[in-house]
Scaffold this active site. Structure first.
Site, PDB file in Angstrom:
ATOM      1  N   SER A 122     -17.351  -6.784 -21.534  1.00  0.00           N
ATOM      2  CA  SER A 122     -18.034  -7.119 -20.169  1.00  0.00           C
ATOM      3  C   SER A 122     -18.524  -5.705 -19.898  1.00  0.00           C
ATOM      4  O   SER A 122     -18.158  -4.509 -19.867  1.00  0.00           O
ATOM      5  CB  SER A 122     -17.016  -7.660 -19.209  1.00  0.00           C
ATOM      6  OG  SER A 122     -15.966  -6.943 -19.031  1.00  0.00           O
ATOM      7  N   GLU A 151     -19.876  -3.423 -16.467  1.00  0.00           N
ATOM      8  CA  GLU A 151     -20.031  -3.201 -15.021  1.00  0.00           C
ATOM      9  C   GLU A 151     -21.117  -2.850 -14.446  1.00  0.00           C
ATOM     10  O   GLU A 151     -21.632  -1.664 -14.801  1.00  0.00           O
ATOM     11  CB  GLU A 151     -18.702  -2.655 -14.315  1.00  0.00           C
ATOM     12  CG  GLU A 151     -18.737  -2.643 -12.863  1.00  0.00           C
ATOM     13  CD  GLU A 151     -17.259  -1.982 -12.416  1.00  0.00           C
ATOM     14  OE1 GLU A 151     -16.269  -2.436 -12.928  1.00  0.00           O
ATOM     15  OE2 GLU A 151     -17.218  -1.074 -11.675  1.00  0.00           O
ATOM     16  N   ASP A 173     -11.688   0.186  -0.717  1.00  0.00           N
ATOM     17  CA  ASP A 173     -11.337   1.277   0.068  1.00  0.00           C
ATOM     18  C   ASP A 173     -12.427   1.350   1.229  1.00  0.00           C
ATOM     19  O   ASP A 173     -13.466   1.318   0.804  1.00  0.00           O
ATOM     20  CB  ASP A 173     -11.628   2.640  -0.517  1.00  0.00           C
ATOM     21  CG  ASP A 173     -10.602   2.733  -1.754  1.00  0.00           C
ATOM     22  OD1 ASP A 173      -9.138   2.645  -1.383  1.00  0.00           O
ATOM     23  OD2 ASP A 173     -10.592   3.073  -2.885  1.00  0.00           O
ATOM     24  N   PHE A 208     -15.102  12.558  -9.401  1.00  0.00           N
ATOM     25  CA  PHE A 208     -14.849  11.202  -9.268  1.00  0.00           C
ATOM     26  C   PHE A 208     -13.224  10.805  -9.750  1.00  0.00           C
ATOM     27  O   PHE A 208     -12.517  10.073  -9.302  1.00  0.00           O
ATOM     28  CB  PHE A 208     -15.792  10.433 -10.166  1.00  0.00           C
ATOM     29  CG  PHE A 208     -15.638   8.762  -9.767  1.00  0.00           C
ATOM     30  CD1 PHE A 208     -15.844   8.333  -8.446  1.00  0.00           C
ATOM     31  CD2 PHE A 208     -15.668   8.032 -10.747  1.00  0.00           C
ATOM     32  CE1 PHE A 208     -15.510   7.179  -8.272  1.00  0.00           C
ATOM     33  CE2 PHE A 208     -15.591   6.522 -10.681  1.00  0.00           C
ATOM     34  CZ  PHE A 208     -15.529   6.023  -9.369  1.00  0.00           C
ATOM     35  N   HIS A 226     -14.077  -3.386 -21.323  1.00  0.00           N
ATOM     36  CA  HIS A 226     -14.875  -3.564 -19.940  1.00  0.00           C
ATOM     37  C   HIS A 226     -15.553  -2.180 -19.709  1.00  0.00           C
ATOM     38  O   HIS A 226     -14.882  -1.265 -19.643  1.00  0.00           O
ATOM     39  CB  HIS A 226     -14.050  -4.035 -18.822  1.00  0.00           C
ATOM     40  CG  HIS A 226     -14.835  -3.903 -17.577  1.00  0.00           C
ATOM     41  ND1 HIS A 226     -15.457  -5.136 -17.233  1.00  0.00           N
ATOM     42  CD2 HIS A 226     -14.741  -3.059 -16.523  1.00  0.00           C
ATOM     43  CE1 HIS A 226     -15.951  -4.923 -15.919  1.00  0.00           C
ATOM     44  NE2 HIS A 226     -15.813  -3.552 -15.606  1.00  0.00           N
TER      45      HIS A 226
HETATM   46  P1  FAD Z   1      -4.244  -3.306  -4.293  1.00  0.00           P
HETATM   47  O1  FAD Z   1      -3.876  -3.746  -5.564  1.00  0.00           O
HETATM   48  O2  FAD Z   1      -4.025  -4.096  -3.160  1.00  0.00           O
HETATM   49  O3  FAD Z   1      -3.276  -1.824  -4.314  1.00  0.00           O
HETATM   50  C1  FAD Z   1      -3.776  -0.848  -3.373  1.00  0.00           C
HETATM   51  C2  FAD Z   1      -2.544  -0.015  -3.066  1.00  0.00           C
HETATM   52  O4  FAD Z   1      -1.330  -0.702  -2.291  1.00  0.00           O
HETATM   53  C3  FAD Z   1      -1.668   0.544  -4.495  1.00  0.00           C
HETATM   54  O5  FAD Z   1      -1.320   1.648  -4.136  1.00  0.00           O
HETATM   55  C4  FAD Z   1      -0.611  -0.502  -4.672  1.00  0.00           C
HETATM   56  O6  FAD Z   1       0.628   0.118  -5.128  1.00  0.00           O
HETATM   57  C5  FAD Z   1      -0.210  -0.617  -2.929  1.00  0.00           C
HETATM   58  N1  FAD Z   1       0.231  -2.009  -3.007  1.00  0.00           N
HETATM   59  C6  FAD Z   1      -0.025  -3.106  -3.362  1.00  0.00           C
HETATM   60  N2  FAD Z   1       0.641  -4.242  -2.720  1.00  0.00           N
HETATM   61  C7  FAD Z   1       1.594  -3.625  -2.224  1.00  0.00           C
HETATM   62  C8  FAD Z   1       2.711  -4.180  -1.417  1.00  0.00           C
HETATM   63  N3  FAD Z   1       2.935  -5.302  -1.298  1.00  0.00           N
HETATM   64  N4  FAD Z   1       3.625  -3.015  -0.584  1.00  0.00           N
HETATM   65  C9  FAD Z   1       3.447  -1.975  -0.934  1.00  0.00           C
HETATM   66  N5  FAD Z   1       2.349  -1.211  -1.523  1.00  0.00           N
HETATM   67  C10 FAD Z   1       1.328  -1.905  -2.062  1.00  0.00           C
HETATM   68  N6  FAD Z   1     -13.566  -0.585  -4.921  1.00  0.00           N
HETATM   69  C11 FAD Z   1     -14.868  -0.983  -4.398  1.00  0.00           C
HETATM   70  O7  FAD Z   1     -14.911  -0.656  -3.175  1.00  0.00           O
HETATM   71  N7  FAD Z   1     -15.592  -1.781  -4.901  1.00  0.00           N
HETATM   72  C12 FAD Z   1     -15.355  -2.450  -6.181  1.00  0.00           C
HETATM   73  O8  FAD Z   1     -16.343  -3.273  -6.420  1.00  0.00           O
HETATM   74  C13 FAD Z   1     -14.246  -1.989  -7.027  1.00  0.00           C
HETATM   75  N8  FAD Z   1     -14.303  -2.536  -8.206  1.00  0.00           N
HETATM   76  C14 FAD Z   1     -13.224  -2.018  -8.897  1.00  0.00           C
HETATM   77  C15 FAD Z   1     -13.079  -2.527 -10.134  1.00  0.00           C
HETATM   78  C16 FAD Z   1     -12.044  -2.001 -10.907  1.00  0.00           C
HETATM   79  C17 FAD Z   1     -11.857  -2.807 -12.416  1.00  0.00           C
HETATM   80  C18 FAD Z   1     -11.102  -1.072 -10.525  1.00  0.00           C
HETATM   81  C19 FAD Z   1      -9.962  -0.538 -11.270  1.00  0.00           C
HETATM   82  C20 FAD Z   1     -11.202  -0.525  -9.290  1.00  0.00           C
HETATM   83  C21 FAD Z   1     -12.155  -0.990  -8.378  1.00  0.00           C
HETATM   84  N9  FAD Z   1     -12.299  -0.440  -7.312  1.00  0.00           N
HETATM   85  C22 FAD Z   1     -13.616  -1.087  -6.402  1.00  0.00           C
HETATM   86  C23 FAD Z   1     -11.720   0.262  -6.434  1.00  0.00           C
HETATM   87  C24 FAD Z   1     -10.522  -0.143  -5.599  1.00  0.00           C
HETATM   88  O9  FAD Z   1     -10.880  -0.879  -4.620  1.00  0.00           O
HETATM   89  C25 FAD Z   1      -9.756   0.948  -5.072  1.00  0.00           C
HETATM   90  O10 FAD Z   1      -8.673   1.433  -6.242  1.00  0.00           O
HETATM   91  C26 FAD Z   1      -8.790   0.464  -4.033  1.00  0.00           C
HETATM   92  O11 FAD Z   1      -8.057   1.743  -3.377  1.00  0.00           O
HETATM   93  C27 FAD Z   1      -7.449  -0.377  -4.326  1.00  0.00           C
HETATM   94  O12 FAD Z   1      -7.784  -1.642  -4.552  1.00  0.00           O
HETATM   95  P2  FAD Z   1      -6.842  -2.727  -5.567  1.00  0.00           P
HETATM   96  O13 FAD Z   1      -7.506  -3.962  -5.268  1.00  0.00           O
HETATM   97  O14 FAD Z   1      -6.434  -2.092  -6.726  1.00  0.00           O
HETATM   98  O15 FAD Z   1      -5.697  -2.774  -4.243  1.00  0.00           O
END
Ligand code: FAD
Length: 277
Positions: free
Chosen positions: A7, A9, A100, A207, A257
């Site tokens: 895939s 991105e 974020d 980054f 990916h």
């Molecule tokens: P989560 O899984 O919600 O985790 C965020 C933080 O909260 C982590 O530190 C986790 O340990 C903590 N956490 C989660 N659940 C709990 C809980 N119940 N209690 C306490 N702590 C908790 N960013 C963008 O803006 N746009 C994009 O398109 C984008 N694409 C991405 C694609 C991939 C494959 C990856 C790996 C990252 C991408 N990101 C993107 C970056 C991502 O948005 C950031 O890393 C963001 O800070 C975390 O998103 P997440 O979905 O992993 O969050």
């Protein structure tokens, strides 16, 4: 080498000229027959129209598109509306994220974590989407602890994710350890390694610090020593990242990916080298 599930991105381009360039890049990468191509999504509304139009173009080009979808700062009503829009476009795959917020945005919103978004999508839309979530073999920078981060990952899968894509890494031990630990917690979905080609030095180093990906010392020092010699950086990057992919594929990873950075040459070079091995 057997061709793995691939895939690619992309991020949405901000200009008409960039969008045109991106169309050409996609065509160059389609020869590698990706399972799907994904488009990133800016939290807080910065790129969302661009995301959806790039997703629509990919679908129209006959390739499955995955829309990244982040929930931080969003209301349930807005998420519901956008999911409906994607469904009407024929999109079947999402990368569900917390995201974020850009600086300057207040908190707010009705979702706290990506697991809340995954649960919401499943509750509202059933199995309309294949849901990917993010995984962090080297630990998310805001995690309370590695264990808490692993638990948070498992919670996203329990909430209904079908598979995961990792943050990029250059040390495969971190990935293998993460997958073993996640499986020990009952995670039973594919965890696809995210691969970052090395296209330059300073941007990658900056980054990586921000997103919690570690550049091993030997790679960092070699990159710094190349200075502005982009050709040497790219040649070194091709060697290093091809070897990493080779190691991962030999160990039987479910796919690769690629974070293409909207460029085709480096990813194409890695795939051609892998095929010739
Ligand atoms: P989560 O899984 O919600 O985790 C965020 C933080 O909260 C982590 O530190 C986790 O340990 C903590 N956490 C989660 N659940 C709990 C809980 N119940 N209690 C306490 N702590 C908790 N960013 C963008 O803006 N746009 C994009 O398109 C984008 N694409 C991405 C694609 C991939 C494959 C990856 C790996 C990252 C991408 N990101 C993107 C970056 C991502 O948005 C950031 O890393 C963001 O800070 C975390 O998103 P997440 O979905 O992993 O969050």
């Amino acid at each position: 080498m057997k061709t793995p599930a691939l895939s690619f991105e992309f991020f949405p381009s901000k200009t008409a000229e960039g969008a045109e360039k991106l169309r050409a890049v996609r065509q160059q990468l389609y020869v590698h027959r990706p399972e799907f191509c994904s488009v990133t999504f800016g939290a807080g509304g910065s790129t969302q129209d661009g995301t959806f139009s790039a997703v629509a173009e990919i679908q129209a080009e006959g390739v499955d598109a995955a829309s990244h979808f982040s929930c931080i700062g969003a209301t349930k009503a807005r998420v519901r509306e956008q999911l409906g829009q994607l469904q009407a476009m024929g999109v079947k795959r999402l990368v569900a994220l917390r995201g974020d917020l850009p600086s300057g945005y207040g908190a707010g919103g009705e979702f706290q974590y990506a697991s809340d978004l995954v649960a919401f999508i499943r509750a509202e839309m059933g199995d309309a989407f294949h849901i990917e979530v993010a995984a962090y073999p080297e630990v998310h920078p805001q995690a309370k602890s590695p264990e808490a981060d692993l638990q948070a990952f498992a919670a996203k899968v329990k909430a209904g994710a079908n598979s995961a894509i990792t943050q990029y890494f250059f040390n495969s031990d971190a990935y293998f350890r993460f997958v073993d630990d996640a499986y020990a917690l009952g995670v039973d979905v594919p965890v696809v390694p995210g691969i970052m080609p090395i296209l330059g030095s300073s941007q990658l180093l900056r980054f990586s610090d921000a997103c919690g990906a570690e550049i091993p010392r030997w790679i960092r020092l070699r990159l710094q020593a190349f200075g502005d010699d982009t050709a040497s950086i790219k040649a070194f990057g091709l060697d290093v990242v091809t070897d990493l992919c080779d190691q991962l594929l030999t160990a039987g990873v479910p796919g690769l990916h690629f974070y293409t950075m909207n460029q085709s040459t480096a990813v194409g070079g890695i795939l051609e080298r892998l095929r010739s091995r």
